[in-house]
Structures are given as structure tokens and as C-alpha cells.
Enzyme design. Structure first.
Site, mmCIF file in Angstrom:
data_model
loop_
_atom_site.group_PDB
_atom_site.id
_atom_site.type_symbol
_atom_site.label_atom_id
_atom_site.label_comp_id
_atom_site.label_asym_id
_atom_site.label_seq_id
_atom_site.Cartn_x
_atom_site.Cartn_y
_atom_site.Cartn_z
ATOM 1 N N ASP A 23 73.252 28.835 93.340
ATOM 2 C CA ASP A 23 72.140 28.023 93.816
ATOM 3 C C ASP A 23 72.556 27.350 95.124
ATOM 4 O O ASP A 23 73.458 26.521 95.136
ATOM 5 C CB ASP A 23 71.822 26.979 92.740
ATOM 6 C CG ASP A 23 70.410 26.452 92.869
ATOM 7 O OD1 ASP A 23 69.800 26.635 93.935
ATOM 8 O OD2 ASP A 23 69.921 25.862 91.899
ATOM 9 N N HIS A 63 79.056 26.637 77.258
ATOM 10 C CA HIS A 63 79.276 27.813 76.413
ATOM 11 C C HIS A 63 79.356 27.510 74.931
ATOM 12 O O HIS A 63 79.909 28.281 74.162
ATOM 13 C CB HIS A 63 80.536 28.541 76.872
ATOM 14 C CG HIS A 63 80.450 28.912 78.305
ATOM 15 N ND1 HIS A 63 79.469 29.745 78.788
ATOM 16 C CD2 HIS A 63 81.169 28.521 79.369
ATOM 17 C CE1 HIS A 63 79.622 29.869 80.090
ATOM 18 N NE2 HIS A 63 80.633 29.127 80.475
ATOM 19 N N HIS A 93 84.560 20.420 92.402
ATOM 20 C CA HIS A 93 84.074 20.531 91.040
ATOM 21 C C HIS A 93 84.867 19.563 90.165
ATOM 22 O O HIS A 93 85.764 18.874 90.645
ATOM 23 C CB HIS A 93 84.281 21.961 90.514
ATOM 24 C CG HIS A 93 83.023 22.750 90.513
ATOM 25 N ND1 HIS A 93 82.053 22.604 89.560
ATOM 26 C CD2 HIS A 93 82.594 23.710 91.358
ATOM 27 C CE1 HIS A 93 81.066 23.444 89.824
ATOM 28 N NE2 HIS A 93 81.363 24.122 90.915
#
Lengths: 376, 376, 376, 376
Positions: D339, D17, D104
Site C-alpha cells: 500500500d 496470523h 517497522h
């Protein structure tokens, strides 16, 4: 190469006529407050044409942070910074183009890269230093937050007008102790903190400008509030990395720390810095500071100070007898007006490189210090 | 850190009282003839006590190659070299041990590493430089084979007795052009090629030795037969890496290249080095050499020359008023005889570091040059 | 190159027939207790011929610290270590010498260095790994003192005899949690902690040895008590540096971490490691550990585990149809007895490289962590 | 860290970002033709959403060269490249924000940097790889011009649908010999060159997508027309640096070269690659290629091929029982579409990292080769 530092690591890019110049700074600690406002002041001090213009040109050399911060704080990820070039067209130097400019990098870049950039000396342009100055804003913020470290450079000589830089002179030591960037800039664009000498220096520069000539000088820099223990012997002694940094600045021709060249006259009995106990802090300090704040390559807590000579600018509009790339003799005279003395503008660059050196040295030392707790 | 160079890479180890000192040299090209005989001469020139002793001490500081060669040729693998320490016992300094020696590294090593090695300043000892000098023999062989490169350093100043080092002075340029190590050593242990000044320098040193004091001086070094194109802008300009190398030598306090500090007085019209065609080689050369053989951080084929000031030795047997580690005031006087001037012995070390810089710069440039054929 | 690491930096040297092999370790924190006794055990585990000999050969591969310690503690300066080679003569391989050994490095070393060392593949010899194992003793001491970190490798496969390495299998996770070097060595020279499989593996090796052939296998390694936060994205993710380290070991052909190759069959819903609060420590942990202790390149505090396949040894005494350096077809059969399976001896080398990676990652992270206090 | 390579040196920046992502490539040889057209194709292949959209999105992920080229040729100076981020606002993840996403990097980034970037895992985002792919265009141009080197990756496994990757299988070797990027892309978005398996793989992915789940797979890559002699033992063996490169790619879990994991079953007599003379070139080649084109860490001129497993994507919209940062148990389900298999998009990233490794290895070897002429 274009990368400097081991942990606090700066990589720069850009030359005069490309789209932008800038840098990536890797290894910045996270959670540090940082915005463009921290970076712009030194970029503005570095900008050309400051002394001749009365109108503010704040819109120029404006840095944009691309990454690595969020909500005004560093993330610990690389911080990329960009400053757009206004003149992005490769130049057509026409006639001058046949001549490698004397004492410029045109010839050596051709020899090294076998190509002639329209900017001539490619990355030897002073514009390349923008990335360094942008990066230094991050380093300075870190150093300031960590130990209130301060880095201040000033013009100490122009031509043969020189301040007394004898390390044993109390006036000189007082200046090192008290000089600030505000005081330096208050002296006018010459950036010499001695008003009388400042006036003489300006006259010297004006004389050479009148002659379509140029002149050199010396920048002196002091670093205050340095923690002890920074610097990595044996090859990366703190003064060695500072020297590396300073000699990487365009037009610099040397470096001396503490007593430097003139100190070789002093016998050990006068040159040695004896110790005493600073009652206030309970730490050892030295009575004199001929060492310039570093002993054995490691900071001792005293002020670090050093000087860097800059040669006279190579681009002059006076005629010079020289030869073309093809070896034909001829006369070259640079067109337009040129900066007759690079010293005042070198000041934020010297400060920038000093900051990069100190930030990296600090982070490396931090990787070692944890052990004192582990092995206590 | 203890590694220098990127492709031609030297890592050193060792301090005064450990078993041995030495180094590993990585990145040495293969098939180069090399034995200890190539390395010993400079190690012998570096040895202490040379001038006072008439008996040869060839058995001392004897280097042994451990790896990386076979049948007198390099293999391309790392070359390790070892020189045994004779005095391997950690010292008992008794009383002196309570004092950090003024202008030594005792205090800063303690601050950095939180430990007091018996050698005091640990790696700040001159003995650490043995690994550098050993490594330089390999670098010099490479440079000599490649372009007949020659590196010669000499004493140019002791105390206030100084050679004229004005770059525009023809006598000085002549010395740079013709000086050899043989000539330097023929001048006697002072290693100053001007016989008259050499005599005066010896007197200066003897005076300070008589006073149980010490004195500093300057080493000047020239590198001849340098190919054009060496040096890696922007941060690793050739002069920047040379400055790094020189300031990493114990007791050095500065560096200047070409016109250096005194050149800042010269206007651009006199400082610029104009070009001419060298009919013999068909290459451009410069009429003067104020640049010191480097422009824009890249070698231009002229002689590279630079000077390095060394401070007066910190260890003196004169009494010094100072403080103990604990902050108590007292008087320290070093025992035994000490070297009153480190300059003559610094000469092979300056040459060594110059050789390491040039070898690495050469190999890096070679990684680039192949492309000129590919993209012709 | 022969240097590994950025702050905890190991440089090795040596090949089969030179005087010694060894290394220099730079960046070791000071004040850490360290003697040769810390280093010898893993060197002894690495030694060839252990399983066939009943007599102790403690005199062999004996490491000597050269520098960087005093009175049994580290100084913070480089630590050099040496292991003498017993057979220092360049070999005369006579007939075999005309053949580049298939799947050895003889041919590629010749192509790269344009020279034929008598050891053939130069640094590709397993003897080169001694320096790594010596260095790892220092790294392990540091890691153990810092967080009680433990690194244990074992034989998990020989030929087609393999332990179940499914990361979701509780037996496998139990082994990772509890295995020690003592348990591994207690299994006999095969170093497989499953007694039944160990027996089968020995039979496989004996079969191939009987055929004058060789066979490969897999080493699995676990690292326990890892602090969170180690690893340097994006290029120096912890698993990336571990992979680099493992593939630098002679004869290794791959690397997989956590679920590895077989994990690609698992859908995200099964592969993801959900979090839970460890009431005891108050920290988040994961219920499963398919990640292998690393997420996003950074350690998450769970066990790090990975596997490394080693090919069958290239030197076999069976006849092989191949060609000489000159391209003539012929038959090569290695003389003497050769190690039919390198896997058991690879175990301390895998542990060594893992330790070097973790020590460097720890020190780099320490250079960052100080900031959390500064910017709190 | 964010720099990869020693001479051909890539430094990347950027996360999801921020304003832009990109890189600086230092050490690029001069005079090489280069424009954005050389770089865009692989960036376009890397882009998300390619298979679902029929409209061309060429306007996206458009790279802009900032420096280092002029008139379509490289200058030898650093090349900076920028790709603007479209979504530059730090996200507001609201509820999800309290959960570190399982598998993650949210948790580990928090542990390492003590800060929670709005992108969660900061640089662990796949968007970070844009800089790598941009840089690889330069590397590929160099490699292609130098030796016609070709790098082609393809999907070799999805879930449990796998191509036969036995190195002794002639069909597999034929694929490695003949596969091109055009053929790979002609197979459809799955990028598996076997049409039958490609169809099955698509079905596997669709099944998991339907379940709001994800699945992993394997990318295989081949490098053809490799000169002999590349790779820098002992630590920087060519396969070691390739492994480092591959494990630095997000979601990769391993690496195997040549025979890899399955090759450990092969006895030496079958695994060894015997030599023969290639009459056409007059050079030695190997009859088989279990080594995968590298022996002793150095390229032998055969095809280099390796495989890299990628785990199932961690972000799934299925509900997962996990805990918040504060340790409270709860259920997390990612919003939006994700995805379900990263493998097809990983292909240009695998090729990119392979190209960066090969370009650097080539330039380093060139710095050595000059010596063969000098010492002939």
C-alpha cells in the site's frame, strides 16, 4: 465490570444462550510455553454432569486459543479464548418466564438493565465462569514456572457435615500442606479429601436431591510456595483482592482467611504467629499460621489458605410460593433436574480466581523489585 | 494500591510518623453542600482513647478541606483533606526494633519494600484509615441526599460473647431495621446494641487487658434504603466490592453477607427469598432476606447486611517467644498500654468503607440509567 | 479525572483560590533518596513572574512532603505533597463576573458542573499544574538513577519566529543531542537555545504585550538515554500516552512526534530509519531518527523528541466584543497585567508530564521483564 | 495495554496470523438496537484492496457478535465480536526474516518481548485495528441515538497536496459543517472531498507507487452535534483523550485540535472565540471556533475538529541499506505489492477511535449529571 486485574488483566464475556463464552487475557509475559492442553483440564473439571456420566464428554467446553501464541509460546500480546455454546437459542421459558426465580438474579437484572434476557439472570449464570477458568490456566502456568506455586481447593463442608478447620489443628495444617488436585479428585465427585466425611456429604446431597431441594457448603483453598512480598496496601491488600475474587463467584456468600471467623475467640497471645529462623532457607518463618500466609496485606511466605461458603442452589423443583414480575402471587416449581449442590463444581472456579489474583500480584510486585538493585 | 473506586475515587496517603494523613476524593458530584462539619463526627468516633478519657479531645484528628469546595458547596473538582499528625518524629524503638512484631506487618513490609520504616508496618498502621473515614463523610452525604441511605455498624461479637445473627431470626432482622448510630453509641464505648451482651463483652475485654493480652470480635453492618440496581457484574458484584473494602481494613479476617457461613446449612427451600408485592410502593420485595439485599451481584432494594471478623490485636505487652530479623531467638514484650480490642473503633471504618463502595456503585449505575430514556 | 498513570500513579488536587494545591504519588519504588530539594527546582522554574522580578522569591510555591519518605529516602508508600495557596479567598470579579471569558473554561465548567467557581474555570487554572511538577521531581529522580535519562524542553517557536525543526537537519539533531536545562535557562527567560531567534521572540512578545494582546508558540522536548522496550501497545503506545499527557496541559493545542506533520511529505525511502550496528554498545541503532525514538509504540533507544503548540493566552486586556452568561452582548476587557505568552513557563510542565509518562512506562515494562529469566 | 475507556470499555485482541481478531465491549447501555448490520459498514470501509478490485468482497472481514445482544437489542452485558483471519499460518519470511524492517516495529517488539513473532511487529499490524472499528459501530449507534452525533473524517493532505485548513477560513468551516461519509466516499477511494485536490493526490500516490516507494498525508475529522460538558479535567481533558486515541493508531505521528500548530501565530485578540446568544436554542455559542469545540478540556457544543498526520508506509519494495538483527549490513527489499499510502484506509479508524472517546466521555458525564436534580 467484566475486567479483573491491573497488569495480568482478564476480560470475560458471554451468557447462557449466546454464541460463545470466553475471555481476553492481557499482560501475559512472553515466551511462556502455552497451548490448549494447559487450559483444558480445569475446564473439564468445571463442567456440569461429570458425576452422573460414565462416558467421557471431552468434546464439550473445548477451548480454542485465538491469538497471542505462536508455535506453542506466548507472544506477550493479548490471548483471546473461546468456548462455543451448544445451546445458542434464546429460551422460551413460557410459564416460568413470568416469575423472577427466588434468590436468582432475574429480578435484579431487570431492575438494573431494564430488560429481561431469555437466560434470566444474564451474566449471573454459572456459564459465565468458563472465561475465568480458561484464563486461570495461563495464570497457573506462570505461577508454577515462577515459584512452583500450587493452588488446591477442596470441599470442606456440605450442609452441617464439616471438616475440622481450626488453624491450630495439626491435622488440618497437614492437609493444607499435602493436598493435591489428584488427591481431591480421587475422593470422588464430592471432592472432599476426608473419605469418611465425603461419604456423609454425599448422603446429605442425595437426601436433598430426593426432596427436590438443594443444600450449600464450604470450599477451602490453599496456595503453597508463595513468594514473600505480594499484595498492594492499603486498598489492594492480598486478602482484600482474594475476597473480591471469591465473592465475585456466583452463589458465594463469604470469605475468611487464616483463623477467620472462629479466630476472633483467640487471644493475641495464642493468635499471634511467632517467628523462627528456618535454618534450611535462612529465612524467617512463623511457628503457627493463624494469619493464613498474609500479614498487613502482604504475603509472608507461609501457606495462604481461606474458605468460601456457597449457599444452596436457588433453582429447585420443589414448589415455592412467590410472586410474578407483575406482583401476582403464585407457585413456581422449576422443571427438569437441577444441581442440588454447587460446591464440588465451584472448586476449579475458586482455584481459578485465586490464580488470577496471585498472577496479578506477582507482576505488580515485579515492577517494584527492580529498584532494589538500582538503589542498592 | 492507595486508590479505591472507579468514578467516586478515593486516594489516601500517610503513615504514623509523617507530617499528615489524608486523601483526595475525585468524582464528587458538584453542588452538594459540604463542610468539615460533615466529616468530623465519624473522625471523632474513630479516634483512639475515647473511652478512657473524660476530657473532650475535639482538637485532635481535625480535618481540613484543602480544595474542591467553595461557599460550602462542592465544585465537582477533587476534594483534598488533611489531618495533621501530632507525633511526626520517626520513632526510636531501640531494643524492640530488632524484632519483627509477631502477626504485625513489620516483616512483610521489609520483604516487600526492602526498608524498615520507623513505624514498622508503614501503611498497615490504623492511622492510615483516617483518610478513608474523612472521604466517607462525602460519600455518606451523597447517599443520604440521594435516597436517604443509612449505614450503621455495631459490635456483634467479642471473644465468644455473640449476638444471635441468624438471618431468619426476627429479633436480628428488627435490629437491622431500626439500629442507628445514636443507639449504637448510647450503648457505651463497646458499641453493642444489646445491653446485656454489651456488659459481658466489656468484662471479656477487661479480663484480657488484665492479662496484658488482647481479644477479637465481629462487626455487623447494615445499609438501608438502597436503590435497586447497584453493583457491576460479573467481577464487580456489589458483595465482591464490599468484601474487597472490608478485607482492606487492618486486622479484618473475613466477610460474610446475608446468611453467610451459617447459611450453608439451609436447604434452598428455606434459603430462597420468595417475592411479594409491596402494595405501598408497588414494587416487588422479598419475604425473607437471606440474600442480604444483593442477588446476582446487584442490590434488590432490601437491607444489605454483612459481618466482618477482626482478630485480636497483635501488639500485646505479654512476653512472646519469637525471633529477631536476624533469626536470633528471644523474648519480645511491647511497652506501654495497648488497645486490647480493636472492634469498637473499627465500627466507623467499616461504615466508611461501605459508604465508599455504595457511592461509587451509585455513580456507575447512573452512567447507565440515562439510556432507558434514550431507548424507550 | 485527576489521576494519571497505572503503576507510577499521580493524583492531583487544587484550584486557584482554595487552601493548597498538591498531589499524591503512589507506586514510587522504595529506597530512593528524596527530599524537597529534589522537587523545588522545577517548581521554581514553573513560577510566574520570574522574568520581571530581580528579587528572589524562594519563599513562594514551596513544596512540603507530607508522607512516604523517612530519613531522606522513599518508603514505597504514597508520597503526598502540598503547596500552599497565598490567595485563598474566593474572588469577587464584580463586573467581569457576568462574562464567560472567551476561549477560557468559564462557560464549559458551568455547563459541565452547573456551578460557577469564583476562579471561573476551576481546575483549568495553570495553578493546577503545580501538583504535576511536584510529582515529576520524583519521576525524574527515578529515571535519572535508572538509566541516566534526561528530559529537556525548550521554546522552539513564538508567533512566526521558529527554529528549523526538520528532523533530517543535522543542526536540529545536534541541539536535541546536547541541549540541557542549564543551557535553556542561560538563554534568558524566553528559554530558546538559539540566541538570535531568542532575541526576535522577545521582540514579538513585547510587541503583543504593548498591544494588550498575547501570542502563542511551540515547545519542543527531547528525552535522552531511554531504554528500549518502553510503551504498551496497542492503546497505550508510548507516543499515545505522551500525546495524552501533553494535551492535558492547559492551552496546548497539539502534539507531534519525530517527523510529525511536516514528515508526511517524505516518501518512505527517505522517512524510514535504517539500522546499523553500534560497535561500541553492540546494539542496533538507526541512522536517522524520523521515528522520534518510538516504533510501533515502543521505544527503540534513540532520542524521543516531540513538539507541542500552545495557543496565545486567552486573557487579554484589549476590549473584546462578546456576550454575558445571560446572552447580552457587551464588551469585556480583562483588568491588570497578564502573561502575553505562556510558552516559556510551559517548559517545566512539558518536562513534568514527559517524566510522569516515562516513569510509568518503565515500571510497567519491569513487571514483564522478569519473565525473560523465568522462561529462558 | 489493550483496553481503552473507563465505562464504555473496549478490549481488543489479535494479530496478523492468529485465528481471529476482535474485541469485547463492556459498559454498553442496555436496550439499544444492535446487529452486525450496524457494524459491518465501517469494517468494509476499513478493508484493504478496495480501490483496485471491482468485485465486491463482502464476504471478507465479516464480524460476528458472540454475546451481549438478544433479539437485536443490547442486554447491558459485554459484547464480544470476532472477525476470522483468513491467513492463519505463521509466515515463513525466509531471507527477509533476518532483517528488522526499517521504521517497522520488528526491532522494538523483539526488544520488548524478547521474541520474534512471525508477523514481525505483532500487534503493530494494521489488522489489529479491526477490533477497534467493530467496537466503534456500537459507540456510534449510542452517540447517534443520544444526540444525533456525527463523526466524519476525510483525507485533507497527501504528500504536499493539501486542503486549506485555516480555521478562520469560511470554506473550511463550511466543509466541516456539511461533510458526510457519503460525500467522502463519493470522491473516490482517495476520500478527499475537494475533487481537484483529490485528483492531484491520486497522481502523487501513483508516482510513488511507480517508484516502489510510499508517501504520507493527513486525515481531518469533525464531530458534530456534541452536547456541552463532555471531558474529564484535569488529566482526561477531551482533547487529551482524543490525542491518546489518535496516536494509538499505527503510523500516526501527531494530533492537532482546532487552530492547532498554525494557530500559534494568531494573537489572542484574533484567536479567542467570542460568545453570542443563539436565539434559536437560547444557548451561548461562539462566533469563531479556533478552540475546535473544546475549552478547558470540556466540549462547548461547537464542532470538534482535529487533524492527524500519517507517515509514509514503512514497507516499500525499493531496496534499503540496513542491517540484520545480528548487525550485519545488507540490503532489504520487501516482496510483493504494498500500500503506497495508508491515509485513505485510516479514515474509518480515525472515526472509530473518535467514537470510542466520545461514548466513554458521554457515559462518565451522565454519572455526574444526576446530581443536578438531587441538589437543585
Amino acid at each position: 465490570m467484566s475486567t479483573f486485574g491491573r497488569i495480568f488483566k482478564v476480560t470475560t464475556y458471554g451468557e447462557s444462550h449466546c454464541k460463545s463464552v470466553g475471555c481476553i487475557v492481557d499482560g501475559v509475559p512472553p515466551n511462556m510455553p502455552l497451548t490448549e492442553l494447559d487450559l483444558q483440564p480445569q475446564l473439564t473439571r468445571r463442567r456440569p454432569g461429570q458425576s452422573k456420566l460414565t462416558t467421557p464428554r471431552n468434546e464439550k467446553d473445548k477451548v480454542e486459543i485465538q491469538s497471542g501464541t505462536e508455535f506453542g509460546k506466548t507472544l506477550g500480546t493479548p490471548i483471546a479464548m473461546i468456548v462455543k455454546n451448544e445451546d445458542q437459542r434464546p429460551h422460551d421459558y413460557s410459564d416460568m418466564d413470568n416469575y423472577p426465580r427466588p434468590s436468582h438474579a432475574d429480578f435484579t437484572y431487570m431492575e438494573k438493565y431494564q430488560t429481561k434476557a431469555s437466560s434470566g439472570g444474564g451474566r449471573s449464570s454459572a456459564r459465565e465462569t468458563i472465561g475465568r477458568v480458561a484464563a486461570s490456566g495461563i495464570a497457573e502456568k506462570l505461577l508454577s514456572k515462577f515459584s512452583n506455586m500450587e493452588i488446591v481447593a477442596f470441599t470442606s463442608q456440605v450442609g452441617d457435615v464439616s471438616m475440622n478447620k481450626n488453624p491450630l489443628d495439626p491435622t488440618f495444617q497437614k492437609i493444607l500442606q499435602t493436598i493435591t488436585r489428584e488427591k481431591v479428585d480421587a475422593c470422588g465427585p464430592i471432592r472432599c479429601p476426608d473419605p469418611k466425611l465425603a461419604g456423609e456429604m454425599v448422603k446429605v446431597i442425595e437426601k436433598y436431591r430426593g426432596d427436590h431441594d438443594s443444600i450449600g457448603g464450604v470450599v477451602t483453598c490453599v496456595i503453597r510456595n508463595v513468594p514473600t512480598g505480594l499484595g498492594e496496601p492499603c486498598f489492594d491488600k492480598l486478602e482484600a483482592v482474594l475476597a473480591h475474587a471469591m465473592l465475585s463467584i456466583p452463589a458465594s456468600k463469604g470469605f475468611e482467611i487464616g483463623s477467620g471467623f472462629q479466630g476472633v475467640n483467640l487471644p493475641g497471645s495464642k493468635h499471634n504467629d511467632p517467628f523462627y529462623l528456618d535454618e534450611e532457607t535462612g529465612k524467617l518463618r512463623t511457628k503457627t499460621n493463624n494469619s493464613g500466609g498474609i500479614q498487613g496485606g502482604i504475603s509472608n511466605g507461609e501457606n495462604i489458605y481461606f474458605s468460601v461458603p456457597f449457599k444452596s442452589a436457588a433453582t429447585i423443583s420443589q414448589e415455592q410460593e412467590t410472586a410474578t414480575y407483575d406482583g401476582e402471587n403464585g407457585v413456581l416449581a422449576a422443571k427438569g433436574r437441577h444441581d442440588p449442590c454447587v460446591v464440588p463444581r465451584a472448586i476449579p472456579i475458586v482455584e481459578a480466581m485465586a490464580a488470577l489474583v496471585m498472577a496479578d500480584a506477582l507482576l505488580i510486585q515485579k515492577s517494584r523489585e527492580f529498584s532494589s538493585k538500582v538503589f542498592a
